[in-house]
Design a protein around this motif. Structure first.
Motif, PDB file in Angstrom:
ATOM      1  N   ASP A 173     -27.357  52.117 -52.994  1.00 12.98           N
ATOM      2  CA  ASP A 173     -28.604  52.752 -53.680  1.00 12.98           C
ATOM      3  C   ASP A 173     -29.766  52.908 -52.775  1.00 12.98           C
ATOM      4  O   ASP A 173     -29.521  53.119 -51.583  1.00 12.98           O
ATOM      5  CB  ASP A 173     -29.056  51.297 -54.630  1.00 12.98           C
ATOM      6  N   GLU A 174     -30.960  53.117 -53.135  1.00 12.90           N
ATOM      7  CA  GLU A 174     -32.068  53.471 -52.205  1.00 12.90           C
ATOM      8  C   GLU A 174     -32.165  52.378 -51.366  1.00 12.90           C
ATOM      9  O   GLU A 174     -32.734  52.822 -50.190  1.00 12.90           O
ATOM     10  CB  GLU A 174     -33.453  53.787 -53.410  1.00 12.90           C
ATOM     11  N   ILE A 175     -32.154  51.210 -51.592  1.00  9.90           N
ATOM     12  CA  ILE A 175     -32.365  49.889 -50.595  1.00  9.90           C
ATOM     13  C   ILE A 175     -31.479  50.155 -49.609  1.00  9.90           C
ATOM     14  O   ILE A 175     -31.867  50.094 -48.276  1.00  9.90           O
ATOM     15  CB  ILE A 175     -32.423  48.629 -51.500  1.00  9.90           C
ATOM     16  N   GLY A 176     -30.161  50.406 -49.769  1.00  7.75           N
ATOM     17  CA  GLY A 176     -29.134  50.634 -48.849  1.00  7.75           C
ATOM     18  C   GLY A 176     -29.609  51.816 -48.033  1.00  7.75           C
ATOM     19  O   GLY A 176     -29.451  51.829 -46.701  1.00  7.75           O
ATOM     20  N   ARG A 177     -29.998  52.998 -48.468  1.00 14.38           N
ATOM     21  CA  ARG A 177     -30.276  53.829 -47.656  1.00 14.38           C
ATOM     22  C   ARG A 177     -31.475  53.732 -46.783  1.00 14.38           C
ATOM     23  O   ARG A 177     -31.277  54.156 -45.647  1.00 14.38           O
ATOM     24  CB  ARG A 177     -30.801  55.178 -48.785  1.00 14.38           C
ATOM     25  N   ASN A 178     -32.517  53.203 -47.121  1.00 17.89           N
ATOM     26  CA  ASN A 178     -33.437  52.784 -46.569  1.00 17.89           C
ATOM     27  C   ASN A 178     -33.136  51.752 -45.283  1.00 17.89           C
ATOM     28  O   ASN A 178     -33.650  51.793 -44.101  1.00 17.89           O
ATOM     29  CB  ASN A 178     -34.799  52.176 -47.115  1.00 17.89           C
ATOM     30  N   ALA A 179     -32.333  50.731 -45.498  1.00 16.30           N
ATOM     31  CA  ALA A 179     -31.936  49.977 -44.421  1.00 16.30           C
ATOM     32  C   ALA A 179     -31.233  50.483 -43.376  1.00 16.30           C
ATOM     33  O   ALA A 179     -31.332  50.443 -42.363  1.00 16.30           O
ATOM     34  CB  ALA A 179     -31.051  48.729 -45.138  1.00 16.30           C
TER      35      ALA A 179
ATOM     36  N   ASN B 190     -38.518  54.539 -62.586  1.00 18.71           N
ATOM     37  CA  ASN B 190     -37.547  53.718 -61.965  1.00 18.71           C
ATOM     38  C   ASN B 190     -37.373  54.444 -60.538  1.00 18.71           C
ATOM     39  O   ASN B 190     -36.130  53.888 -59.922  1.00 18.71           O
ATOM     40  CB  ASN B 190     -36.561  53.153 -62.723  1.00 18.71           C
ATOM     41  N   LEU B 191     -37.538  55.610 -60.393  1.00 14.22           N
ATOM     42  CA  LEU B 191     -37.237  56.396 -59.291  1.00 14.22           C
ATOM     43  C   LEU B 191     -38.247  56.229 -58.253  1.00 14.22           C
ATOM     44  O   LEU B 191     -39.336  56.261 -58.388  1.00 14.22           O
ATOM     45  CB  LEU B 191     -37.107  57.961 -59.617  1.00 14.22           C
ATOM     46  N   SER B 192     -37.585  56.166 -56.808  1.00 14.33           N
ATOM     47  CA  SER B 192     -38.594  56.130 -55.776  1.00 14.33           C
ATOM     48  C   SER B 192     -38.952  57.608 -55.354  1.00 14.33           C
ATOM     49  O   SER B 192     -38.282  58.567 -55.911  1.00 14.33           O
ATOM     50  CB  SER B 192     -37.855  55.671 -54.525  1.00 14.33           C
ATOM     51  N   ARG B 193     -39.749  57.819 -54.426  1.00 15.06           N
ATOM     52  CA  ARG B 193     -40.207  59.136 -54.036  1.00 15.06           C
ATOM     53  C   ARG B 193     -38.828  59.966 -53.513  1.00 15.06           C
ATOM     54  O   ARG B 193     -38.778  61.149 -53.663  1.00 15.06           O
ATOM     55  CB  ARG B 193     -41.113  59.027 -52.825  1.00 15.06           C
ATOM     56  N   HIS B 194     -38.268  59.315 -52.687  1.00 13.98           N
ATOM     57  CA  HIS B 194     -37.032  60.028 -52.280  1.00 13.98           C
ATOM     58  C   HIS B 194     -35.963  60.396 -53.381  1.00 13.98           C
ATOM     59  O   HIS B 194     -35.430  61.618 -53.394  1.00 13.98           O
ATOM     60  CB  HIS B 194     -36.180  59.276 -51.310  1.00 13.98           C
ATOM     61  N   GLU B 195     -35.817  59.619 -54.369  1.00 13.95           N
ATOM     62  CA  GLU B 195     -34.915  60.133 -55.396  1.00 13.95           C
ATOM     63  C   GLU B 195     -35.644  61.145 -56.205  1.00 13.95           C
ATOM     64  O   GLU B 195     -34.844  61.977 -56.563  1.00 13.95           O
ATOM     65  CB  GLU B 195     -34.658  58.851 -56.284  1.00 13.95           C
ATOM     66  N   VAL B 196     -36.691  61.082 -56.618  1.00 10.71           N
ATOM     67  CA  VAL B 196     -37.368  62.174 -57.351  1.00 10.71           C
ATOM     68  C   VAL B 196     -37.348  63.195 -56.645  1.00 10.71           C
ATOM     69  O   VAL B 196     -37.270  64.392 -57.214  1.00 10.71           O
ATOM     70  CB  VAL B 196     -38.683  61.600 -57.884  1.00 10.71           C
ATOM     71  N   LYS B 197     -37.566  63.324 -55.241  1.00 12.39           N
ATOM     72  CA  LYS B 197     -37.337  64.673 -54.536  1.00 12.39           C
ATOM     73  C   LYS B 197     -36.045  65.148 -54.450  1.00 12.39           C
ATOM     74  O   LYS B 197     -35.871  66.349 -54.643  1.00 12.39           O
ATOM     75  CB  LYS B 197     -37.818  64.295 -53.208  1.00 12.39           C
ATOM     76  N   THR B 198     -35.163  64.417 -54.462  1.00  9.92           N
ATOM     77  CA  THR B 198     -33.880  64.812 -54.376  1.00  9.92           C
ATOM     78  C   THR B 198     -33.452  65.385 -55.867  1.00  9.92           C
ATOM     79  O   THR B 198     -32.703  66.334 -55.936  1.00  9.92           O
ATOM     80  CB  THR B 198     -32.896  63.680 -54.249  1.00  9.92           C
ATOM     81  N   ILE B 199     -33.987  64.906 -56.894  1.00  9.57           N
ATOM     82  CA  ILE B 199     -33.418  65.422 -58.213  1.00  9.57           C
ATOM     83  C   ILE B 199     -34.278  66.540 -58.579  1.00  9.57           C
ATOM     84  O   ILE B 199     -33.764  67.615 -58.993  1.00  9.57           O
ATOM     85  CB  ILE B 199     -33.619  64.223 -59.266  1.00  9.57           C
ATOM     86  N   VAL B 200     -35.625  66.747 -58.405  1.00  6.90           N
ATOM     87  CA  VAL B 200     -36.426  67.860 -58.633  1.00  6.90           C
ATOM     88  C   VAL B 200     -35.980  69.181 -57.722  1.00  6.90           C
ATOM     89  O   VAL B 200     -36.040  70.132 -58.275  1.00  6.90           O
ATOM     90  CB  VAL B 200     -37.941  67.660 -58.466  1.00  6.90           C
ATOM     91  N   SER B 201     -35.629  68.966 -56.413  1.00 11.25           N
ATOM     92  CA  SER B 201     -35.238  69.728 -55.510  1.00 11.25           C
ATOM     93  C   SER B 201     -33.789  70.463 -56.017  1.00 11.25           C
ATOM     94  O   SER B 201     -33.247  71.403 -55.566  1.00 11.25           O
ATOM     95  CB  SER B 201     -35.066  69.192 -54.335  1.00 11.25           C
ATOM     96  N   ARG B 202     -33.234  69.706 -56.986  1.00 11.57           N
ATOM     97  CA  ARG B 202     -31.745  70.194 -57.399  1.00 11.57           C
ATOM     98  C   ARG B 202     -31.800  71.389 -58.639  1.00 11.57           C
ATOM     99  O   ARG B 202     -30.848  71.930 -59.009  1.00 11.57           O
ATOM    100  CB  ARG B 202     -30.848  69.089 -58.063  1.00 11.57           C
ATOM    101  N   VAL B 203     -33.135  71.325 -59.227  1.00 19.76           N
ATOM    102  CA  VAL B 203     -33.376  72.364 -60.275  1.00 19.76           C
ATOM    103  C   VAL B 203     -33.081  73.763 -59.836  1.00 19.76           C
ATOM    104  O   VAL B 203     -33.724  74.360 -58.777  1.00 19.76           O
ATOM    105  CB  VAL B 203     -34.751  72.124 -60.692  1.00 19.76           C
TER     106      VAL B 203
END
Length: 443
Positions: free
Chosen positions: A45-51, A369-382
């Motif tokens: 998940d996002e925690i693992g990515r940040n680690a 429940n999305l982090s900044r990185h996750e929401v950027k990843t999703i919106v940039s997929r549009v």
């Protein structure tokens, strides 16, 4: 005077670039923090990515020298991984158990004790997202702070997407005569953003009022394009719901964000608008509905059954709303309807990351429940010709390292509020039932 900041693990797991956020001061990372980061780096998940990001970042600093001796940061500060200030003796009587949190507190305590013996002691500050760690630090007489650099804006100051103004009745009459209004008619001190809504009320106290919207170029106020006719059987019950439908049904606004407490109608309104645009008007090829599986990225393969069966418990709130819109009578009817239509897809957010999604009406529920990185990843997929709607309640955060001020939904609202291609509405009035509204207010 320069300061010493001792970082807790949760600060780096929330913002892996936190080491650069303390200007020209000294940043200390206790060795215990490295152990905790190492235990998280295999998570998906996002925690693992940040680690993993923090691990690579610290490894890159090794080229500048030994981390135990300290390396210079680009902002003029310094970074040190601490090994020699772990003595637990000064805390033994207060916190007898040597937990990881207490070991981090011990580092801060020993630094503070060491500084007190100097002629000009530097302040030692423990930075943690954990309120109990900050409380423990206060018990020990240490300075402690929350990490605030990742916060976009406080919830009370968050952009709502609409304002209420009391004006002279002649201004309201002018709007109804010309169906538009120049911004010069309003107070010069007022700053309005593109696609923001304005409720005009008579300052004399009469019932005269008007609902307007700022044009995309931000130069004038104009009337709403939509009537208050039902959308897939759903009629706006208050002014904010009508504003939301105006944004949801406007094809020139590809990004819409809706926030509000439970029962304000965010999901139901958005699904109704998506069905109208997809099924009736054929403006989009598919209606894609997704929610994060909280915690984000958690492997749902441990649940029994095929993918659809695994997703059902997470997606049930979506199906509940679809059953209401389709007016189904029996259990399982909605599954047959969706299978027959083929243009409505309900997914976990895990499955849409990495895709390019053109020509679709995309709904992301529980986006708080999305982090900044996750929401950027999703919106940039549009993709081209798609519209994305982010829904959520910033006051209901399930993510362990996010809050109402640092989540991805709040981040998008604040960063896009001045853009002509986006619109936002904060829904305030609950319409689920009188009981639900009372529960939201009292509980």
């Amino acid at each position: 005077m320069k300061k010493i900041y001792v970082l807790d693990t949760n600060v780096l797991l929330q913002d892996p670039n936190a080491v650069f956020a303390f200007q020209d001061n000294e940043v200390i990372i206790p060795a215990t923090v490295l152990e905790e980061i190492d235990s998280k780096k295999r998570l998906a998940d996002e925690i693992g990515r940040n680690a993993r990001y923090v691990s690579r970042l610290l490894d890159g600093f090794r080229s500048q020298g030994r981390l135990h001796d300290g390396v210079t940061l680009e902002n003029g500060g310094s970074l040190k991984v601490e090994l020699n200030h772990r003595s637990f003796l000064k805390m033994q009587d207060v916190f007898g158990e040597m937990t990881n949190d207490n070991r981090i507190l011990a580092v801060a305590m020993n630094y503070w004790t060491e500084e007190q013996s100097k002629p000009n002691p530097r302040p030692v500050i423990l930075v943690s997202k954990d309120s109990l760690v900050r409380i423990k630090a206060d018990v020990l007489g240490l300075m402690a702070e929350d990490y605030l650099s990742d916060r976009v804006v406080s919830l009370s100051e968050m952009y709502t997407g609409w304002v209420t103004l009391k004006v002279h009745p002649s201004i309201i009459d002018e709007f109804y005569s010309f169906r538009k209004l120049n911004l010069s008619s309003l107070p010069a001190s007022l700053t309005l953003l593109p696609n923001e809504f304005v409720i005009l009320k008579d300052e004399m106290g009469t019932a005269k009022s008007a609902l307007l919207k700022v044009s995309a170029d931000g130069r004038r106020l104009e009337s709403l394009h939509l009537s208050n006719d039902p959308v897939w059987g759903i009629t706006a019950r208050n002014a904010q719901q009508r504003m939301a439908l105006e944004l949801l049904l406007n094809d020139d606004i590809p990004l819409v964000t809706l926030t509000g407490r439970a029962g304000t109608g965010k999901t139901l309104l958005t699904l109704a608008a998506g069905l109208l645009k997809t099924e009736d008007e054929n403006q989009y090829k598919k209606l894609l509905i997704a929610r994060p599986v909280v915690p984000m990225g958690k492997d749902i393969g441990y649940l029994p059954g095929e993918k659809e069966e695994k997703l059902r418990p997470w997606m049930q709130p979506i199906y509940d709303n679809l059953e209401y819109l389709f007016d189904t009578k029996k259990t399982g009817d909605i599954d047959k309807i969706l299978a027959g239509m083929g243009s409505i897809q309900v997914e976990a957010l895990t499955y849409i990351r990495g895709r390019s999604i053109p020509g679709q009406f995309i709904i992301i529920d529980e986006a708080q429940n999305l982090s900044r990185h996750e929401v950027k990843t999703i919106v940039s997929r549009v993709g081209e010709g798609s519209k994305i709607v982010l829904l959520g309640d910033p006051e209901q955060i399930d993510h362990p390292y996010l809050d109402s001020s640092s989540n991805g939904l709040t981040y998008v609202v604040e960063r896009f509020k001045q853009e002509a291609i986006s619109g936002h509405i904060t829904l305030q009035r609950g319409e689920r039932s009188r009981l639900a509204q009372l529960a939201a207010d009292l509980l």
